[in-house]
Write an enzyme that holds these catalytic residues in place. Structure first.
Site, PDB file in Angstrom:
ATOM      1  N   GLU A  81     -32.764  11.321 -34.348  1.00  0.00           N
ATOM      2  CA  GLU A  81     -33.343  12.537 -34.170  1.00  0.00           C
ATOM      3  C   GLU A  81     -33.660  12.684 -32.688  1.00  0.00           C
ATOM      4  OE1 GLU A  81     -34.364  11.024 -36.658  1.00  0.00           O
ATOM      5  OE2 GLU A  81     -34.064  11.998 -38.316  1.00  0.00           O
TER       6      GLU A  81
ATOM      7  N   LYS B  34     -24.372   2.397 -54.056  1.00  0.00           N
ATOM      8  CA  LYS B  34     -25.489   3.438 -54.201  1.00  0.00           C
ATOM      9  C   LYS B  34     -25.274   3.758 -55.958  1.00  0.00           C
ATOM     10  CE  LYS B  34     -27.966   6.281 -51.433  1.00  0.00           C
ATOM     11  NZ  LYS B  34     -28.126   6.842 -49.989  1.00  0.00           N
TER      12      LYS B  34
ATOM     13  N   ARG C 214     -40.072  12.200 -34.109  1.00  0.00           N
ATOM     14  CA  ARG C 214     -39.447  11.131 -33.298  1.00  0.00           C
ATOM     15  C   ARG C 214     -38.721  11.663 -31.904  1.00  0.00           C
ATOM     16  NH1 ARG C 214     -36.763   7.031 -36.690  1.00  0.00           N
ATOM     17  NH2 ARG C 214     -38.668   6.182 -37.399  1.00  0.00           N
TER      18      ARG C 214
HETATM   19  C1  LIG Z   1     -36.189   8.864 -39.018  1.00  0.00           C
HETATM   20  C2  LIG Z   1     -35.274   9.563 -40.517  1.00  0.00           C
HETATM   21  N1  LIG Z   1     -34.536  10.421 -40.307  1.00  0.00           N
HETATM   22  C3  LIG Z   1     -34.038  10.890 -41.601  1.00  0.00           C
HETATM   23  C4  LIG Z   1     -34.573  10.337 -42.788  1.00  0.00           C
HETATM   24  C5  LIG Z   1     -33.873  11.072 -44.055  1.00  0.00           C
HETATM   25  N2  LIG Z   1     -33.456  10.055 -44.921  1.00  0.00           N
HETATM   26  C6  LIG Z   1     -33.883   9.287 -45.949  1.00  0.00           C
HETATM   27  S1  LIG Z   1     -32.966   8.200 -46.606  1.00  0.00           S
HETATM   28  C7  LIG Z   1     -31.961   8.660 -45.689  1.00  0.00           C
HETATM   29  C8  LIG Z   1     -30.568   7.773 -45.761  1.00  0.00           C
HETATM   30  C9  LIG Z   1     -30.767   6.405 -45.812  1.00  0.00           C
HETATM   31  O1  LIG Z   1     -29.394   5.622 -45.730  1.00  0.00           O
HETATM   32  P1  LIG Z   1     -29.395   4.170 -45.791  1.00  0.00           P
HETATM   33  O2  LIG Z   1     -30.165   3.518 -44.884  1.00  0.00           O
HETATM   34  O3  LIG Z   1     -28.316   3.507 -45.782  1.00  0.00           O
HETATM   35  O4  LIG Z   1     -30.019   3.840 -47.219  1.00  0.00           O
HETATM   36  P2  LIG Z   1     -29.534   4.026 -48.672  1.00  0.00           P
HETATM   37  O5  LIG Z   1     -30.317   5.083 -49.098  1.00  0.00           O
HETATM   38  O6  LIG Z   1     -27.952   4.293 -48.404  1.00  0.00           O
HETATM   39  O7  LIG Z   1     -29.750   2.799 -49.317  1.00  0.00           O
HETATM   40  C10 LIG Z   1     -32.260   9.528 -44.867  1.00  0.00           C
HETATM   41  C11 LIG Z   1     -31.131  10.247 -43.960  1.00  0.00           C
HETATM   42  C12 LIG Z   1     -35.635   9.402 -42.762  1.00  0.00           C
HETATM   43  N3  LIG Z   1     -36.055   8.832 -43.765  1.00  0.00           N
HETATM   44  N4  LIG Z   1     -36.217   9.136 -41.370  1.00  0.00           N
END
Ligand SMILES: Cc1ncc(C[n+]2csc(CCOP(=O)(O)OP(=O)(O)O)c2C)c(N)n1
Length: 627
Positions: A362, A278, A390
């Site tokens: 969630e 990241k 959700r």
């Molecule tokens: C259902 C839901 N819960 C929480 C979020 C908030 N959120 C956005 S990106 C993220 C982390 C994403 O992690 P990952 O899938 O590993 O992608 P990365 O950003 O590390 O590439 C979160 C918790 C979301 N977008 N959707």
């Protein structure tokens, strides 16, 4: 070179060296552009090579490339003809997520996690039914793989065996470090002793024999991949019906292009495990992945993010949660992968045993809270309004039917600003109000938020929800006095006037008061009430005002259908007062796009001038009743 790329086809003509240069240009572009507007920098820096490789190997839009969650689609935008990032996430500018309106290369319009595999499964099967050609590729992060929907997608895609390529973009981070057994499993896959040992041996050997050159390096890579498969098979994915490949280095462009080219020919469901970093290539984002996941405006030279000096509702929640935890040892906190964003970081630090991050899950978070509550704890279940969507069934079926005392702390209620369309918290009043027994409150400032949270934990009964916005507090600090328990379903009258009664919920109280001043100058005198409760509504006050003032206006940051205004209307109807004129001001009955929160509120008429204008016009055309 970036400017010459008008679509994915232009990538095909570039040499491998030129693609390497392009990836550097893209990184530079992203840092400079996001520094000016804010946005999801770290996740996009992490997928530069992966996105280039995907567009080099596949033929979008005939081949479908889906980005789970969608916050990491900036590079995809740059390669698909969208390079004007000057107003990214702002009014009239590019969305921060995939957008069907923007491009034929975006088939999903998302921002909620874990949906891409369901989409991909549906698209792949539709292609088969319709006899169409083309690949479907879904990229999902390790964070998003903690959400249940991802497994529902894997379960069906694997079982029914259609062509589908899932790329697991594993950077070990959600917004914070990823959590749970799956995260540990992925770490085991990528750090397996034999795999690591072999990798080191091969590269050391190759380093000492430079004349073996690229071919040998390529051969070694292939052997390494094969061995990785041999010694650390992705058993979980294999058992779900996927052929598992990897883990491979997601920043090695040649390896990615080569591997994707091979996998394109492999039939059935395939999962490629790609390891990325990241924030790759930008020091500040590499060393502080949390901050640069989604960052505001920052100085690209130093990586210093500009932070508002003002306290937000989120800060007030975090402080109050700590205060309550100190007073009541049976209070615990639950987040779904949003520890920092929901203000719970200090709580997590101070009470690690009373703090639970369930991952991007969630639904589980709500049912898990039901379990905690059934056992006698009081969970502060802290979820953004948009993501709580959700958990509707879980709120009804697992919490409310059992009358369990779960306190839903709903951040980002109302318009969220730059995150836009699918992220606005526009529906929670509606979906909570419809549940029998549910209490729904919204404060007009930080002091009231504190009182409401205290009231919620002291409530002896079923679920309670407190919703608050993504906004600064009107005040500088929370009061030093002890928190108060508010009387259930009782509003607060702030201003008296005889022509119209404006009942405002939470964030709408301040603009309603300001609107009342404007209206006074026009000769219209308004009562203004801080409603406090969207459920139960204050029957006594509503009936009293209906009879004394004779015209009612409600104002809320929620859709009108089933919202606070509907609650007031129902209350009037129940008491045979449905002839009392009522104007319900709320969010529009359409999806609001992205832009600054203040600009959006003005656009939808929920700022003081908008409220004053609509009330003025309405008062002139509606006769008072009963007064
Ligand atoms: C259902 C839901 N819960 C929480 C979020 C908030 N959120 C956005 S990106 C993220 C982390 C994403 O992690 P990952 O899938 O590993 O992608 P990365 O950003 O590390 O590439 C979160 C918790 C979301 N977008 N959707």
């Amino acid at each position: 070179m970036l400017e010459t790329i008008r679509g994915p086809r232009d990538l095909k003509a570039l040499s491998e060296a030129e693609l390497g240069e392009l990836s550097e240009e893209i990184r530079e572009f992203l840092v400079q552009a996001v520094a000016r507007t804010g946005g999801h920098l770290g996740p996009n820096l992490g997928v530069v090579e992966l996105t280039i490789a995907l567009h080099r190997v596949f033929e979008s839009p005939v081949d479908r490339i889906l980005w789970d969650t969608g916050h990491q689609s900036y590079v995809h935008k740059l390669l698909t003809g969208r390079q004007d990032f000057s107003k990214l996430r702002g009014k009239g500018g590019l969305s921060g997520y995939p957008s069907r309106e923007e491009s034929e290369h975006d088939i999903i319009e998302n921002s909620h996690a874990s949906t891409a595999l369901g989409w991909a499964d549906g698209l792949a099967k539709a292609r088969q039914v319709q006899g169409e050609k083309g690949h479907v590729v879904a990229v999902i992060g390790d964070g998003a793989l903690t959400g249940g929907m991802a497994y529902e997608g894997l379960n069906n895609a694997g079982e029914l065996g259609k062509d589908l390529l899932v790329i697991l973009n594993d950077n070990e981070w959600s917004i914070s470090p990823n959590v749970g057994a799956i995260a540990r499993y992925l770490t085991r896959l990528t750090t397996h002793r034999f795999y690591r040992q072999f990798e080191r041996d091969v590269y050391e050997l190759l380093g000492r024999v430079p004349r073996l050159g690229a071919k040998a390096r390529e051969a070694a890579r292939r052997v390494k991949e094969g061995l990785a498969n041999l010694v650390v098979p992705g058993v979980l994915f294999e058992e779900l019906g996927f052929k598992y490949y990897g883990p491979i280095d997601g920043h090695d462009l040649d390896l990615l292009i080569h591997t994707l080219g091979e996998l394109k020919e492999v039939p059935g469901p395939v999962l490629l495990h790609v390891v990325t970093k990241k924030g790759k290539g930008y020091g500040p984002a590499e060393s502080d992945a949390g901050t640069f996941h989604g960052v505001g405006v920052f100085d690209p030279d130093t990586g210093t993010a500009s932070k508002s000096a003002r306290k937000t509702y989120t800060h007030a929640f975090g402080e109050t949660a700590l205060e309550i935890a100190a007073k009541l040892p049976n209070v615990v906190a639950v987040t779904a992968a949003m520890t920092d964003n929901t203000g719970l970081k200090p709580f997590a630090k101070q009470y690690p045993d009373r703090f639970f991050d369930v991952g991007m899950a969630e639904e589980h978070g709500v049912t898990f809270s039901a379990g905690l509550a059934a056992a006698g704890l009081i969970p502060l279940t802290t979820i953004y309004s948009t993501f709580l969507q959700r958990g509707i069934d879980q709120i009804i079926h697992d919490v409310s039917v059992q009358d369990l005392h779960v306190v839903f702390c709903i951040d980002r209620a109302g318009l969220v600003g730059e995150d836009g369309g699918p992220q606005h918290g526009a529906f929670d009043v509606t979906f909570l109000r419809m549940i029998p027994g549910m209490i729904v409150m919204q404060p007009r400032n930080g002091a009231e938020l504190r009182d409401m949270l205290w009231t919620a934990v002291q409530h002896r009964g079923g679920p309670v929800a407190v919703r608050y916005p993504r906004a600064n507090l009107p005040e500088d600090a929370l009061p030093a006095r002890e928190p108060e328990i508010l009387a259930l379903g009782v509003s607060e009258q702030l201003r008296a006037g005889g022509d119209v009664a404006i009942l405002a919920l939470g964030t709408m109280v301040a603009p309603a008061l300001a609107a009342a001043e404007t209206l006074a100058a026009d000769g219209i005198s308004a009562t203004v009430v801080n409603a406090r409760f969207a459920a139960p509504v204050d029957e006594t006050a509503i009936l009293g005002l209906a009879r004394s003032v004779g015209r009612i206006v409600t104002v809320e940051e929620n859709v009108p259908m089933g919202g606070f205004g509907d609650g007031v209307h129902l209350c009037l109807a129940r008491h045979n007062l449905s002839t009392v004129p009522i104007l319900r001001l709320a969010l529009p009955e359409e999806f609001v796009t992205h832009g600054k929160r203040d600009e959006l509120l003005a656009k939808v008429g929920l700022d003081a001038p908008g409220i004053a204008a609509r009330v003025r016009e309405w008062v002139r055309t509606h006769q008072r009743q009963y007064s």
